[in-house]
Scaffold this motif. Structure first.
Motif, PDB file in Angstrom:
ATOM      1  N   ILE A 163       0.837  -1.203   0.000  1.00 51.41           N
ATOM      2  CA  ILE A 163       0.000   0.000   0.000  1.00 51.41           C
ATOM      3  C   ILE A 163       0.867   1.248   0.000  1.00 51.41           C
ATOM      4  O   ILE A 163       0.625   2.208  -0.754  1.00 51.41           O
ATOM      5  CB  ILE A 163      -0.945  -0.013   1.220  1.00 51.41           C
ATOM      6  N   SER A 167       1.155   3.624  -3.329  1.00 52.67           N
ATOM      7  CA  SER A 167       0.610   4.965  -3.150  1.00 52.67           C
ATOM      8  C   SER A 167       1.592   6.041  -3.606  1.00 52.67           C
ATOM      9  O   SER A 167       1.183   7.157  -3.962  1.00 52.67           O
ATOM     10  CB  SER A 167       0.243   5.197  -1.677  1.00 52.67           C
ATOM     11  N   THR A 170       3.118   6.763  -9.411  1.00 51.08           N
ATOM     12  CA  THR A 170       2.065   7.312 -10.265  1.00 51.08           C
ATOM     13  C   THR A 170       1.748   6.404 -11.446  1.00 51.08           C
ATOM     14  O   THR A 170       0.656   6.456 -12.001  1.00 51.08           O
ATOM     15  CB  THR A 170       2.493   8.688 -10.799  1.00 51.08           C
ATOM     16  N   VAL A 255      -5.303   0.744  -4.520  1.00 49.41           N
ATOM     17  CA  VAL A 255      -3.904   1.055  -4.819  1.00 49.41           C
ATOM     18  C   VAL A 255      -3.303   0.083  -5.825  1.00 49.41           C
ATOM     19  O   VAL A 255      -2.158   0.255  -6.237  1.00 49.41           O
ATOM     20  CB  VAL A 255      -3.048   1.049  -3.533  1.00 49.41           C
TER      21      VAL A 255
END
Length: 314
Positions: A163, A167, A170, A255
């Motif tokens: 995660i 996160s 991109t 995510v």
């Protein structure tokens, strides 16, 4: 008079005997390894769990490669006017919130989910086997260093670490998810590979090859790995299903994979609203059932392979 043979130089007879012993030991080692794999295959062919799981996995791989074989529609073709409609003729699984055919999306979702699981497993197996083999073979300082690095990665919770890393990235698609799983998932296989290599390198044929001057790379690749790779294969087969479930978990949390990518995790995430599930449970049940069956098939396959390759279970 016939020529008289010159006596063999001092030490030549001993060297010839050592070479003959090594050749015989290597031959016995090869036959033993061949017997292990042939016996395992003999057992697997007669194991109904293996046959069932293998056929199911083969079917899943086929539809992930060629989903149009059993699904003629496009997974991104949606009719909003048919949102949340139940199963009808020609649309066996009904429609989701956007009016997309649930059956088509379930079939096409196998591609991304299985691709993530297979690619991540290959990365984990290669990285974990490399680190564990080097640590077990060289020992000493390298074993301590690589084992401590393994412990550091072992202490990172996989879901939490994934995660955090995803996160910060991109770029979207299957490759960031594969990379994160491979980076965080190799320590367990590394430990297994290390223990197998430590056990295998104590065998007589390895010591004989070392006495005859075989290089470290030759001993590791030719004599040790054939006997040490079986536990790694078993673990890789089991964790493959776990990684497919992990991809679905990350996609559910927002995510992992994201639309327009079609995967079971994306569809489960889209159907997770409680009100939608009560009104149209089919939008969640079918992709969740496909995910569960796939994970179960790989775990069953791994258990069957483990039973066949472990001599203690014979």
């Amino acid at each position: 008079m016939p020529d008289r043979k010159e006596p063999a130089p001092f030490g030549a007879q001993e060297e010839a005997s050592a070479r003959a012993l090594t050749a015989g030991t290597a031959t016995a080692h090869t036959e033993a390894a061949r017997s292990l794999w042939s016996d395992a295959w003999h057992d697997l062919r007669r194991n109904p769990i293996f046959v069932l799981s293998a056929l199911l996995i083969l079917f899943l791989v086929l539809i992930s490669l060629w989903p149009s074989l059993i699904a003629s529609r496009s997974p991104v073709h949606c009719e909003l006017s048919r949102s949340l409609e139940g199963p009808t003729a020609g649309h066996w699984f009904g429609f989701d919130t956007q009016g997309c055919d649930v059956y088509t999306r379930t079939v096409y979702g196998a591609r991304a989910s299985i691709a993530v699981g297979v690619c991540a497993t290959l990365g984990v197996a290669l990285l974990g086997t490399l680190v564990g083999s080097l640590a077990g073979f060289y020992g000493g300082f390298w074993d301590t260093l690589l084992s401590r690095v393994t412990d550091v990665f072992f202490g990172i919770p996989m879901v939490l670490g994934a995660i955090v890393f995803l996160s910060m990235i991109t770029l979207r698609g299957i490759w960031p998810v594969v990379l994160v799983i491979a980076v965080l998932g190799w320590p367990q296989i590394a430990r297994i590979a290390r223990g197998s290599v430590i056990t295998a390198k104590q065998n007589d044929y390895v010591q004989a090859a070392r006495a005859l001057g075989a290089s470290n790379a030759r001993m590791l690749l030719r004599h040790i790995m054939p006997n040490a790779i079986a536990p790694v294969i078993v673990m890789a087969t089991i964790v493959l299903g776990t990684f497919i479930a992990l991809e679905a978990t990350l996609s559910y949390l927002g995510v992992g994979l994201r639309p327009p990518t079609v995967s079971w995790g994306v569809d489960i995430s889209a159907a997770s609203d409680g009100m939608q599930f009560r009104n149209a449970p089919h939008i969640l049940l079918y992709p969740a059932a496909a995910l569960s069956v796939t994970v179960l098939a790989f775990i069953m396959l791994g258990d069957a392979v483990r039973d066949a390759l472990d001599p203690r279970l014979r």
